[in-house]
Write a protein that holds these residues in place. Structure first.
Motif, mmCIF file in Angstrom:
data_model
loop_
_atom_site.group_PDB
_atom_site.id
_atom_site.type_symbol
_atom_site.label_atom_id
_atom_site.label_comp_id
_atom_site.label_asym_id
_atom_site.label_seq_id
_atom_site.Cartn_x
_atom_site.Cartn_y
_atom_site.Cartn_z
ATOM 1 N N ILE A 42 2.824 -13.948 -17.522
ATOM 2 C CA ILE A 42 1.851 -13.868 -16.430
ATOM 3 C C ILE A 42 2.500 -14.284 -15.112
ATOM 4 C CG2 ILE A 42 -0.261 -14.900 -15.497
ATOM 5 C CD1 ILE A 42 -1.293 -15.070 -18.384
ATOM 6 N N LEU A 43 3.267 -15.392 -15.148
ATOM 7 C CA LEU A 43 3.904 -15.876 -13.928
ATOM 8 C C LEU A 43 4.923 -14.881 -13.383
ATOM 9 C CD1 LEU A 43 4.570 -18.015 -11.809
ATOM 10 C CD2 LEU A 43 6.170 -19.033 -13.448
ATOM 11 N N ILE A 44 5.817 -14.380 -14.241
ATOM 12 C CA ILE A 44 6.870 -13.491 -13.744
ATOM 13 C C ILE A 44 6.303 -12.149 -13.319
ATOM 14 C CG2 ILE A 44 7.531 -12.497 -15.978
ATOM 15 C CD1 ILE A 44 9.801 -13.476 -12.995
ATOM 16 N N CYS A 45 5.205 -11.692 -13.938
ATOM 17 C CA CYS A 45 4.543 -10.462 -13.484
ATOM 18 C C CYS A 45 3.999 -10.649 -12.061
ATOM 19 C CB CYS A 45 3.400 -10.087 -14.425
ATOM 20 S SG CYS A 45 3.921 -9.297 -15.962
ATOM 21 N N ALA A 46 3.415 -11.821 -11.807
ATOM 22 C CA ALA A 46 2.891 -12.103 -10.466
ATOM 23 C C ALA A 46 4.021 -12.116 -9.437
ATOM 24 C CB ALA A 46 2.160 -13.444 -10.468
ATOM 25 N N VAL A 47 5.167 -12.681 -9.820
ATOM 26 C CA VAL A 47 6.303 -12.746 -8.898
ATOM 27 C C VAL A 47 6.841 -11.341 -8.604
ATOM 28 C CG1 VAL A 47 8.689 -13.547 -8.632
ATOM 29 C CG2 VAL A 47 6.958 -15.078 -9.589
ATOM 30 N N VAL A 48 6.983 -10.528 -9.658
ATOM 31 C CA VAL A 48 7.493 -9.165 -9.470
ATOM 32 C C VAL A 48 6.548 -8.351 -8.602
ATOM 33 C CG1 VAL A 48 8.065 -6.997 -10.655
ATOM 34 C CG2 VAL A 48 8.824 -9.176 -11.615
ATOM 35 N N LEU A 49 5.243 -8.494 -8.833
ATOM 36 C CA LEU A 49 4.266 -7.774 -8.011
ATOM 37 C C LEU A 49 4.309 -8.236 -6.561
ATOM 38 C CD1 LEU A 49 1.211 -7.687 -10.461
ATOM 39 C CD2 LEU A 49 2.583 -5.728 -9.704
ATOM 40 N N ALA A 50 4.462 -9.560 -6.361
ATOM 41 C CA ALA A 50 4.515 -10.086 -5.001
ATOM 42 C C ALA A 50 5.742 -9.561 -4.245
ATOM 43 C CB ALA A 50 4.536 -11.614 -5.038
ATOM 44 N N LYS A 51 6.838 -9.349 -4.970
ATOM 45 C CA LYS A 51 8.060 -8.819 -4.371
ATOM 46 C C LYS A 51 8.061 -7.288 -4.300
ATOM 47 C CE LYS A 51 10.344 -12.624 -3.544
ATOM 48 N NZ LYS A 51 10.840 -12.980 -2.200
ATOM 49 N N ARG A 52 7.004 -6.674 -4.852
ATOM 50 C CA ARG A 52 6.848 -5.221 -4.851
ATOM 51 C C ARG A 52 8.039 -4.516 -5.518
ATOM 52 N NH1 ARG A 52 4.222 -3.964 1.169
ATOM 53 N NH2 ARG A 52 2.374 -5.309 0.897
#
Length: 287
Positions: A42-52
């Motif tokens: 969940i955390l790394i998905c949020a980071v990847v999405l935030a970085k587009r």
């Protein structure tokens, strides 16, 4: 700076192990492994999405995606050894396996890693490191010893594969694959071995929320590993992580259980002395 980051990885691993231990006590070994991977994913998905960034940027060699799967197997192997040999022995044998795998990667440049040939002058430092490992082993069962050694080898393989994948994608996307594949494998392991631990309908959140932070710290460790692995000798990286892990682990034991492991402290000092000797030889040769 990269040596400091390696030490930081060891410290984070010790804190992560403490949190994961509380999670395991509450839910069981295999259930906790699944929860850890869910939190991390969940955390790394949020980071990847935030970085587009793209989750699936392309197809690469299949074995580069195995870092997360190997990481789950490492947990299973260590769980198998737990209770058969001492925790100190598991830690020492894991270090031995990591050291051998690190030396092999440095010597031959496996997986396209940079070569760091071993020289005869470093034998004194290596002997100190072996003495530190030996001082931590106080119990012996051949199968558990072999499994703990393989678990150490697996750690080096996992972080090396993750780092190579990060070269082709990014440190964040590689970490995503580590947790995505790791979750798939941990669910399979849970289905095979975790019967009787917990069911979805019986799952409840534990009041001590901090025990769920292990997955978050695990993401930090993998991210740091993806940065450091390609910059530092695999052998030296193993030793710096171990030193950070063993000394912070001793401190955590004193704080939480009011116990002090002389064996781990002596082992850590000997390993640190061996590492220092080899680093001084490297600096002298470069000058």
């Amino acid at each position: 700076m990269f040596y400091f980051l390696s030490l930081l990885m060891g410290i984070l691993i010790s804190v992560m192990v403490a949190f994961n231990g509380g999670l395991t006590t509450q839910y069981g070994v295999y259930s906790a492994t699944v929860i850890i991977h869910i939190v991390g994913l969940i955390l790394i998905c949020a980071v990847v999405l935030a970085k587009r960034e793209r989750f699936f940027p392309g197809r690469f060699a299949w074995f580069l995606y195995l870092g997360g799967a190997i990481g789950v197997l490492t947990t299973v192997f260590n769980n198998f050894s737990f209770g058969r040999i001492s925790v100190s022995a598991i830690l020492a044998l894991g270090l031995f396996g990591q050291s051998i795998a690190g030396l092999a990667i440095d010597q031959y440049g496996f997986f396209g890693m940079r070569k760091h040939p071993f020289t005869k002058e470093k034998l004194i430092g290596l002997l100190l490191i072996v003495a530190g490992i030996a001082s931590m082993i106080n119990s012996f069962e051949i199968v558990a010893v072999a499994v703990s050694f393989v678990a150490g080898v697996n750690i080096v393989l996992s972080r090396t594969l993750n780092a190579k994948l990060s070269d082709l994608t990014s440190v964040r996307v590689s970490t995503f694959y580590n947790y995505f594949i790791g979750l798939c494998v941990s669910l399979l392991v849970f289905a095979l071995l975790g019967r009787g631990e917990i069911t979805l309908s019986a799952f409840t959140l534990y009041p001590n929320w901090y025990i769920y932070l292990g997955g978050i710290l695990g993401v930090c460790v993998v991210l740091l590993g993806n940065v450091v692995v390609v910059k530092v000798s695999a052998f030296y990286l193993t030793l710096f992580i171990f030193i950070g892990q063993v000394f912070s682990g001793v401190l955590i034991d004193v704080i939480i259980t009011q116990s002090f492991s002389t064996r781990n402290m002596v082992g850590g000092i000997l390993v640190a002395a061996g590492l220092s000797a080899n680093l001084m030889l490297d600096n002298r040769r470069q000058k």
